[in-house]
Scaffold this active site. Structure first.
Site, PDB file in Angstrom:
ATOM      1  N   GLN A  71       0.990  -1.208  -0.127  1.00 24.60           N
ATOM      2  CA  GLN A  71      -0.189  -0.026  -0.023  1.00 24.60           C
ATOM      3  C   GLN A  71       0.833   1.251  -0.066  1.00 24.60           C
ATOM      4  O   GLN A  71       0.577   2.310  -0.797  1.00 24.60           O
ATOM      5  CB  GLN A  71      -1.188   0.052   1.153  1.00 24.60           C
ATOM      6  CG  GLN A  71      -2.082   1.179   1.330  1.00 24.60           C
ATOM      7  CD  GLN A  71      -3.068   1.090   0.201  1.00 24.60           C
ATOM      8  OE1 GLN A  71      -3.480   0.029  -0.207  1.00 24.60           O
ATOM      9  NE2 GLN A  71      -3.615   2.386  -0.278  1.00 24.60           N
ATOM     10  N   SER A  97      -6.003   1.272   4.317  1.00 23.80           N
ATOM     11  CA  SER A  97      -6.739   0.651   2.963  1.00 23.80           C
ATOM     12  C   SER A  97      -7.511  -0.477   3.254  1.00 23.80           C
ATOM     13  O   SER A  97      -6.780  -1.612   3.897  1.00 23.80           O
ATOM     14  CB  SER A  97      -5.566   0.456   2.169  1.00 23.80           C
ATOM     15  OG  SER A  97      -6.113  -0.427   0.919  1.00 23.80           O
ATOM     16  N   HIS A  99      -7.774  -2.619   1.282  1.00 26.08           N
ATOM     17  CA  HIS A  99      -7.051  -3.711   0.527  1.00 26.08           C
ATOM     18  C   HIS A  99      -6.234  -4.561   1.716  1.00 26.08           C
ATOM     19  O   HIS A  99      -6.147  -5.630   1.379  1.00 26.08           O
ATOM     20  CB  HIS A  99      -6.305  -3.105  -0.390  1.00 26.08           C
ATOM     21  CG  HIS A  99      -7.225  -2.837  -1.602  1.00 26.08           C
ATOM     22  ND1 HIS A  99      -7.691  -3.813  -2.560  1.00 26.08           N
ATOM     23  CD2 HIS A  99      -8.061  -1.645  -2.088  1.00 26.08           C
ATOM     24  CE1 HIS A  99      -8.442  -3.326  -3.470  1.00 26.08           C
ATOM     25  NE2 HIS A  99      -8.695  -2.028  -3.266  1.00 26.08           N
ATOM     26  N   ASP A 106     -10.584  -4.690  -6.396  1.00 26.63           N
ATOM     27  CA  ASP A 106     -10.830  -3.975  -7.667  1.00 26.63           C
ATOM     28  C   ASP A 106     -11.168  -4.579  -8.613  1.00 26.63           C
ATOM     29  O   ASP A 106     -10.248  -5.641  -8.974  1.00 26.63           O
ATOM     30  CB  ASP A 106      -9.790  -2.922  -7.832  1.00 26.63           C
ATOM     31  CG  ASP A 106      -9.514  -1.912  -6.595  1.00 26.63           C
ATOM     32  OD1 ASP A 106     -10.195  -1.662  -5.811  1.00 26.63           O
ATOM     33  OD2 ASP A 106      -8.288  -1.456  -6.439  1.00 26.63           O
ATOM     34  N   GLU A 156     -15.913   5.212  -6.700  1.00 20.22           N
ATOM     35  CA  GLU A 156     -14.896   4.068  -7.221  1.00 20.22           C
ATOM     36  C   GLU A 156     -15.743   3.294  -7.590  1.00 20.22           C
ATOM     37  O   GLU A 156     -15.949   2.186  -6.935  1.00 20.22           O
ATOM     38  CB  GLU A 156     -13.875   3.719  -6.046  1.00 20.22           C
ATOM     39  CG  GLU A 156     -12.923   4.751  -5.715  1.00 20.22           C
ATOM     40  CD  GLU A 156     -11.580   4.040  -5.254  1.00 20.22           C
ATOM     41  OE1 GLU A 156     -11.519   2.947  -4.636  1.00 20.22           O
ATOM     42  OE2 GLU A 156     -10.776   4.692  -4.812  1.00 20.22           O
ATOM     43  N   TRP A 158     -15.409   0.533  -9.032  1.00 11.83           N
ATOM     44  CA  TRP A 158     -14.671  -0.632  -9.206  1.00 11.83           C
ATOM     45  C   TRP A 158     -14.481  -1.455  -8.015  1.00 11.83           C
ATOM     46  O   TRP A 158     -13.700  -2.416  -7.956  1.00 11.83           O
ATOM     47  CB  TRP A 158     -13.389  -0.431 -10.423  1.00 11.83           C
ATOM     48  CG  TRP A 158     -12.271   0.726  -9.519  1.00 11.83           C
ATOM     49  CD1 TRP A 158     -11.627   0.218  -8.330  1.00 11.83           C
ATOM     50  CD2 TRP A 158     -12.417   1.902  -9.641  1.00 11.83           C
ATOM     51  NE1 TRP A 158     -11.078   1.317  -7.940  1.00 11.83           N
ATOM     52  CE2 TRP A 158     -11.591   2.639  -8.721  1.00 11.83           C
ATOM     53  CE3 TRP A 158     -12.976   2.982 -10.607  1.00 11.83           C
ATOM     54  CZ2 TRP A 158     -11.042   3.811  -8.656  1.00 11.83           C
ATOM     55  CZ3 TRP A 158     -12.787   4.283 -10.373  1.00 11.83           C
ATOM     56  CH2 TRP A 158     -11.944   4.818  -9.425  1.00 11.83           C
ATOM     57  N   HIS A 159     -14.510  -0.439  -7.079  1.00  6.49           N
ATOM     58  CA  HIS A 159     -13.987  -1.153  -5.626  1.00  6.49           C
ATOM     59  C   HIS A 159     -15.232  -1.557  -4.746  1.00  6.49           C
ATOM     60  O   HIS A 159     -16.188  -1.172  -4.573  1.00  6.49           O
ATOM     61  CB  HIS A 159     -13.467   0.005  -4.982  1.00  6.49           C
ATOM     62  CG  HIS A 159     -12.789  -0.385  -3.453  1.00  6.49           C
ATOM     63  ND1 HIS A 159     -11.505  -0.291  -3.068  1.00  6.49           N
ATOM     64  CD2 HIS A 159     -13.535  -0.755  -2.374  1.00  6.49           C
ATOM     65  CE1 HIS A 159     -11.372  -0.797  -1.916  1.00  6.49           C
ATOM     66  NE2 HIS A 159     -12.708  -1.095  -1.458  1.00  6.49           N
TER      67      HIS A 159
HETATM   68 ZN   LIG Z   1      -9.790  -0.756  -4.405  1.00  6.56          ZN
END
Ligand SMILES: [Zn+2]
Length: 190
Positions: A71, A97, A99, A106, A156, A158-159
């Protein structure tokens, strides 16, 4: 760590990652992308949804689990290539994050020239079907338009974030973001 604490953990600029996945619990949701990992339960849910839509060749993972070092590297690279405004809009502060939990993914349409930071996942066709069914499989669109003042992250498309059911359906049906949902949960608990 219990189920709730892990899968419902709120991660944002004010709330750093508290619970990391066990390394043994990371697995690839998409067979063609063995290096892109998610937490086991989240990965299984994504795999099941892609299988239901027969979409493994149409919807592909771009970024899944990231270590703190990864990250940080993405933050540093984006800072030097795109500057601070863009970076703060689309890249979470290292330590904050989703993630890093292994619960975020994503996704992109399987086309050439995929943008790593802002991948393109359309709203029509199989992509729209994916979006419609995602909550049933425990996923929410984490950063929707109109909630940027709460999430502090730009839209976002895509997330996706795994939080499990029925939470994902409740959040989606009520047009909430995770920050709002967790606030309600806390109020209900007290
Ligand atoms: Zn993301």
């Amino acid at each position: 760590m219990n189920y709730r604490e892990f899968y419902l953990q709120l991660v944002d600029p004010q709330n750093p990652v508290r619970f990391l996945p066990d390394g043994r619990d990371l697995t690839a949701p998409h067979p063609d992308y063995p290096d892109i990992l998610m937490e086991r339960r989240a990965a299984a849910a994504l795999r099941a949804l892609l299988a239901r839509l027969d979409a493994f060749d149409k919807i592909i993972p771009v970024s899944g689990f990231r270590s703190q070092a990864e990250q940080q590297a993405i933050w540093d690279e984006t800072m030097s290539s795109h500057g601070p405004d863009y970076t703060k809009s689309y890249v979470a502060i290292p330590g904050c994050s989703e993630h890093q939990t292994g619960l975020a993914i994503d996704l992109a349409a399987n086309r050439p020239d995929i943008d790593f930071i802002c991948p393109d996942l359309p709203y029509d066709g199989v992509y729209g079907e994916f979006r419609r069914l995602a909550p049933e499989y425990g996923f929410i669109l984490r950063y929707p338009r109109g909630k940027e003042h709460i999430t502090q992250i730009s839209e976002e498309p895509w997330h996706f974030r795994y939080i499990g059911t029925p939470h994902a359906q409740i959040i989606t049906e009520n047009g909430l973001v995770l920050e709002e949902y967790m606030q309600e949960e806390e109020q209900n608990a007290s």
